[in-house]
Enzyme design. Structure first.
Site, short mmCIF file in Angstrom:
data_model
loop_
_atom_site.label_atom_id
_atom_site.label_comp_id
_atom_site.label_asym_id
_atom_site.label_seq_id
_atom_site.Cartn_x
_atom_site.Cartn_y
_atom_site.Cartn_z
N LYS A 188 0.72 -1.08 -0.03
CA LYS A 188 0.02 0.00 -0.08
C LYS A 188 0.91 1.24 -0.03
CE LYS A 188 -2.98 2.62 3.26
NZ LYS A 188 -3.54 2.65 4.34
N GLU A 233 -8.34 12.51 13.27
CA GLU A 233 -7.74 11.16 13.49
C GLU A 233 -6.75 11.65 14.60
OE1 GLU A 233 -5.09 7.76 11.52
OE2 GLU A 233 -5.84 9.33 10.31
N GLU A 272 -7.27 -2.14 3.62
CA GLU A 272 -6.39 -0.80 3.84
C GLU A 272 -6.47 -0.52 5.32
OE1 GLU A 272 -6.46 3.85 2.79
OE2 GLU A 272 -7.85 2.59 1.60
#
Length: 419
Positions: A188, A233, A272
């Site tokens: 990724k 976040e 992911e």
């Protein structure tokens, strides 16, 4: 090694609950940390640590050492004993250690806070002088606003224009990354893109803060050293040796039928997210014991995210910044494996991420709170530079990835009044 200031900090209770976004008096260089109306605003600089670009990746360690030594030398009287009381520093750090923007920690002269139950004000200055003889005009203005609240209308900046974005170039970069994934180099890679917004008049940071805090109350609205945003976040919140991280990865723009269920059943987004959680757990297990909670869908006005809370108990004392630095960058902002992904990013992305995607937050003597600088822009006069990104996997759709960045740009572009 450092020039350590000898500071005196005094936190005392305020008799009334302040509306924090109404107290701002600094057009540029605002200091803000607010979520759900709680947090603090600050002004003035009692001390500052700047770390320039380097290739040794020492910015977190050296800033933490400076803060530890400042704390040890300081005289602190704290009548509240809450989060972000006593001596407090705020900071923002570069994504890449060699970024020309560098990193900074600021100890404000005045902090005004509200935790939902108690309001407070902290004064910090040299230990050998009366603090009121040292306050800057911005700090004095904040004191006046806290003690004598009054309504202030923050001025707008006229028309905001977005420079055109090359959709084809973004698509080509996604495909180039997928070729590296297919070759087995990496699982990724997080690809970011940059937008520039220009305005008729200089941008007042207070205007952006007020609009972001109103539109996205459940995120951390922040302003530190010219970087303004509203991030969802949490990178690392610490209290003594306890750590809390909330991992966000896997995103769906609002407006899709069956949004939450669609996201939870997406193989690409679930994969992911799993890589991002594993990245955080692997790093935390090197410094403590961990506990991972169930994944859920975090619903925001513009997007949905897969989210997982991770807790850790450290095996030794560490500053919250040391923990945040150990976690940066997570797979949610870099990729998997991290070092290979970062090499690919530097090859193909074509931009300097500045302080986007890196720790932004605060520390006191007991712990701190650091988020990932997302949904943000650097403000410089009539210009704002914003960033947004997404994780690229083998089965990513280039068009969908581009749409995801459009949704992530929405908070800061809406606050600027740009389309």
């Amino acid at each position: 090694m450092f020039d350590i200031p000898h500071l005196r900090a005094h936190t005392t209770k305020l008799p009334h609950a302040p509306a924090l976004t109404s107290l701002l008096r600094t057009e540029q260089g605002s200091i803000v940390w607010i979520r759900d109306g709680k947090g603090f605003v600050a002004a003035g600089e009692a001390a500052r640590y700047n770390h320039g670009p380097d290739r040794a990746n020492t910015r977190f360690a050296l800033a933490s050492q400076w803060w530890t030594e400042v704390l040890a030398a300081a005289e602190i009287r704290d009548d509240v004993q809450g989060r972000a009381t006593g001596l407090v520093s705020v900071g923002s750090f570069s994504f890449a250690s060699d970024s020309p923007v560098g990193s900074t920690l600021i100890i404000p002269q005045v902090v005004v806070g509200w935790d939902g139950e108690q309001a407070w004000i902290t004064f910090t200055g040299p230990s050998d002088r009366d603090v009121f003889d040292t306050l800057s005009s911005d700090a004095m203005a904040l004191v006046d606003a806290a003690l004598r609240p009054s309504l202030v209308e923050y001025p707008g900046h006229g028309t905001a224009r977005v420079e055109s974005s090359d959709t084809d170039a973004h698509r080509a970069t996604v495909i180039a990354i997928q070729e590296r994934i297919a070759a087995g180099e990496v699982e990724k890679v997080v690809l970011a893109r940059e937008l520039t917004v220009t305005t008729d008049d200089p941008i007042d940071e207070r205007y952006l803060v007020e609009r972001l805090a109103r539109a996205y109350p459940h995120t951390w609205t922040f302003a530190v050293d010219g970087l303004v945003g509203a991030t969802p976040e949490l990178l690392a919140a610490t209290a003594n040796r306890s750590v809390h991280v909330q991992v966000l990865a896997g995103t769906l723009p609002r407006g899709h039928a069956g949004d939450a269920e669609t996201l939870l059943s997406s193989e690409k987004d679930v994969a992911e997210h799993r890589l991002s959680v594993e990245s955080v757990v692997e790093k935390l297990e090197e410094i403590g014991t961990t506990h991972v909670e169930e994944t859920f869908v975090l619903e925001l006005p513009n997007v949905l995210h897969l989210a997982t809370d991770v807790h850790a108990d450290l095996g030794f004392d560490a500053t919250s910044l040391q923990v945040a630095g150990a976690l940066h960058p997570t797979a949610a902002l870099g990729g998997t494996p991290t070092l290979t992904a970062l090499d690919i990013i530097s090859e193909v992305e074509g931009i300097d991420r500045d302080r986007y995607g890196a720790p932004v937050g605060w520390m006191d003597a007991r712990g701190g709170q650091w988020s990932v600088a997302l949904r943000c822009a650097r403000i410089e006069g009539n210009r704002a530079t914003a960033w947004a990104g997404g994780g690229i996997l083998a089965d990513s759709d280039p068009g969908v990835e581009y749409d995801e960045t459009v949704a992530k740009f929405a908070p800061i572009l809406d606050a600027l009044g740009a389309e």
